[in-house]
Design an enzyme around this catalytic site. Structure first.
Site, PDB file in Angstrom:
ATOM      1  N   HIS A  34       0.586  -0.181 -10.130  1.00  0.00           N
ATOM      2  CA  HIS A  34      -0.251  -0.993  -9.242  1.00  0.00           C
ATOM      3  C   HIS A  34      -0.719  -2.275  -9.940  1.00  0.00           C
ATOM      4  O   HIS A  34      -1.907  -2.499 -10.160  1.00  0.00           O
ATOM      5  CB  HIS A  34      -1.463  -0.194  -8.754  1.00  0.00           C
ATOM      6  CG  HIS A  34      -2.009  -0.709  -7.446  1.00  0.00           C
ATOM      7  ND1 HIS A  34      -2.634   0.106  -6.535  1.00  0.00           N
ATOM      8  CD2 HIS A  34      -2.032  -1.946  -6.902  1.00  0.00           C
ATOM      9  CE1 HIS A  34      -3.019  -0.606  -5.483  1.00  0.00           C
ATOM     10  NE2 HIS A  34      -2.664  -1.866  -5.701  1.00  0.00           N
ATOM     11  N   GLU A  56      -2.293   7.819  -6.559  1.00  0.00           N
ATOM     12  CA  GLU A  56      -2.226   7.016  -7.780  1.00  0.00           C
ATOM     13  C   GLU A  56      -3.199   7.555  -8.821  1.00  0.00           C
ATOM     14  O   GLU A  56      -4.392   7.669  -8.554  1.00  0.00           O
ATOM     15  CB  GLU A  56      -2.542   5.549  -7.461  1.00  0.00           C
ATOM     16  CG  GLU A  56      -1.507   4.909  -6.544  1.00  0.00           C
ATOM     17  CD  GLU A  56      -1.761   3.435  -6.262  1.00  0.00           C
ATOM     18  OE1 GLU A  56      -2.798   2.915  -6.724  1.00  0.00           O
ATOM     19  OE2 GLU A  56      -0.923   2.793  -5.610  1.00  0.00           O
ATOM     20  N   ARG A  89       0.842  -1.193   0.000  1.00  0.00           N
ATOM     21  CA  ARG A  89       0.000   0.000   0.000  1.00  0.00           C
ATOM     22  C   ARG A  89       0.874   1.239   0.000  1.00  0.00           C
ATOM     23  O   ARG A  89       1.841   1.336   0.751  1.00  0.00           O
ATOM     24  CB  ARG A  89      -0.918   0.029   1.237  1.00  0.00           C
ATOM     25  CG  ARG A  89      -2.152  -0.858   1.101  1.00  0.00           C
ATOM     26  CD  ARG A  89      -3.158  -0.240   0.129  1.00  0.00           C
ATOM     27  NE  ARG A  89      -4.302  -1.083  -0.120  1.00  0.00           N
ATOM     28  CZ  ARG A  89      -4.413  -1.926  -1.138  1.00  0.00           C
ATOM     29  NH1 ARG A  89      -3.412  -2.076  -1.980  1.00  0.00           N
ATOM     30  NH2 ARG A  89      -5.521  -2.619  -1.321  1.00  0.00           N
TER      31      ARG A  89
END
Length: 533
Positions: free
Chosen positions: A283, A265, A236
């Site tokens: 990601h 993000e 994370r």
């Protein structure tokens, strides 16, 4: 059981087709619509009890509060950052994830990142594509004999450990929940964090983002690390302080970093991404065909199992409910709610401390799932919370001015079967106590304030009960009470009395409907109340 009455489910993100098929085979209607605006999502949810998302859909407080029928949100993946958990919990909406679906893919990406850091493979590839041949520039390091620190030793952490051990790496780690004995079974020696920092050649993090893990790697901890440490974050964004990481890279304290996640993000600040010693991905931890299929399958199975009352897994905001679906626990949940409802009617919206006491070996760990059920009974009408349920009960009880405690005592000497489930309500020095147990699958009332019922009183959802206490045994009392029922147009369906206790007797009448008023009754008895749960 609550949460088992779903009819229609919206899938608002792209998922493997198996998800829809499993839901439909389980008897659920399914609607699939992607790329919805907030307004469109709210409109679609007006007719849906369930919602399944990945990471694109943002289930905000506005969405949750506007979705009147919504009961369950399923996240096909591990993180639930895109779901407002507080808003969902307050409204009694269950949130589930698929904690196992992404594990292998995330672990494999982590291992790939470690290898890329060791040999600078992405940088060398970019150099080759630029027409260069820079053998000296990309001198690497072997993994064999190096020490890997793994922070977080759950499913992903242990998969990383076993894989990197095959490269000859020594694995050490830290986890506040996993015991050292368990981690030793998969080859990880646990150490305090302050001992881990100076030992590691590589550090990888696999924790959730919590206040205690935010900035786990920071200026202070980087300063304690071995010079030239390499860091991986596929968990994370925010666990590694990005500013501190950049400073460590610039000073040479950190020789390289591999990042699949970022605080923002996509990241607007490109300083880390653009650093020559940083490997980055957008990601991709769960971005494999297998993980997507597995997550879609798992969340669908969880929904169907929940609807059928088989099990409740992957719960994020009400973990104590996991055991509420077991065949043994279900009737005890019903008993707990019934006793809570009884207490509300008896004590009159009590304030103070509610004590939930379990007794007997089989209920040793049941207090955490029984206490929310007691609260549901206490609050359902008194607080006008029509949607109070096992998810939001503990949150709402505090607002109602009540404190709830749980405790357990072993079975009484010679007791072989299930222990008793007791509930005590302390109100301004005037104790109220109801005792119940389960016979077969039927919740029953065993006693009130020490007065014992033999046989016990069945507690059924379709049977309103009228309870009253008398000090004398008057032969005319029962005909008088039946007459009062008749005057109100209410039929007597059952009748039981307790054993005499301190010169008093409790009477319990099963009646066809609740009485509009008990004023006439209170002229003939010491106290009276009625309830229907």
């Amino acid at each position: 059981m609550a949460f088992a009455n779903l009819r229609k489910v919206l899938i608002s993100d792209s998922l493997d087709p198996c998800c829809r098929k499993i839901l439909q085979d389980g008897g659920l209607q399914v609607v699939e619509k992607q790329n919805l605006s907030k307004e469109e999502l709210i409109a679609e949810l007006q007719d849906c009890e369930g919602l399944i998302v990945r990471s694109a859909t943002k289930v905000t407080a506005d969405v949750i509060n506007a979705a009147e029928k919504l009961q369950v949100v399923g996240r096909a993946g591990t993180g639930v950052d895109n779901v407002d958990l507080e808003a969902a919990t307050r409204k009694g909406i269950l949130v589930m994830n698929t904690p196992n679906g992404n594990s292998l893919s995330a672990a494999e990406l982590t291992c790939g990142m470690i290898m890329c850091l060791a040999r600078q493979i992405p940088q060398a590839t970019a150099s080759m594509k630029d027409g260069k041949w820079e053998r000296k520039k990309f001198m690497g390091t072997e993994l064999n004999g190096k020490t890997l620190g793994i922070l977080g030793l759950g499913r992903i952490g242990r998969e990383v450990a076993t894989r990197m051990q095959s490269f000859g790496m020594k694995t050490i780690g830290y986890d506040p929940i996993i015991s050292p004995e368990v981690s030793a079974s998969f080859g990880v020696q646990q150490l305090p964090l302050e001992e881990i920092w100076p030992l590691c050649d590589f550090i990888t993090v696999h924790t959730p983002l919590l206040p205690s893990t935010t900035g786990l790697l920071n200026d202070n901890t980087f300063a304690q690390c071995k010079k030239g440490v390499r860091v991986v974050n596929c968990a994370r964004g925010g666990i590694v302080d990005e500013g501190a990481l950049l400073r460590a890279l610039q000073s040479g304290q950190c020789a390289g970093a591999a990042l699949d996640v970022f605080t923002e993000e996509p990241p607007r600040d490109r300083a880390l991404v653009d650093h020559e010693n940083v490997i980055s991905c957008p990601h991709l931890g769960a971005s494999t065909k297998e993980a997507q299929s597995r997550c879609g399958e798992e969340i669908a199975v969880q929904f169907v199992d929940m609807v059928k009352g088989k099990s409740l897994t992957g719960v994020v905001n009400a973990q104590a409910l996991t055991s509420a679906f077991s065949p043994h626990t279900k009737p005890w949940i019903g008993l707990a709610e019934a006793l809570g409802t009884l207490m509300r009617a008896w004590a009159g919206s009590p304030k103070g401390t509610i004590q939930v006491i379990t007794q007997g070996t089989s209920l040793k760990n049941a207090g955490n799932c029984l206490s929310p059920a007691v609260i549901v009974g206490l609050l359902k009408e008194a607080s006008k919370q029509a949607d109070v349920n096992l998810v939001n009960a503990k949150l709402l009880v505090k607002e109602a001015g009540l404190n709830v405690t749980t405790s357990h005592s072993p079975a009484a000497p010679g007791e072989q079967g299930f222990g008793e489930c007791l509930l005590a309500v302390a109100l301004a020095g005037a104790p109220y106590q109801a005792v119940g147990l389960v016979q077969g699958t039927t919740p029953v009332l065993q006693g009130l304030n020490g007065a014992v019922f033999r046989p016990e009183v069945p507690l059924r959802r379709d049977l309103p009960l009228l309870l009253f206490r008398t000090q004398t045994s008057d032969p005319a009392m029962l005909p008088t009470m039946i007459g009062l029922l008749a005057e109100a147009g209410v039929r007597l369906l059952s009748y039981q009395t307790s054993l005499v206790s301190d010169g008093e007797t409790w009477h319990v009448m099963g009646i066809s409907s609740l009485l509009p008023s008990l004023e006439a009754w209170k002229q003939h008895v010491t106290e009276a109340f009625q309830f229907h749960f």
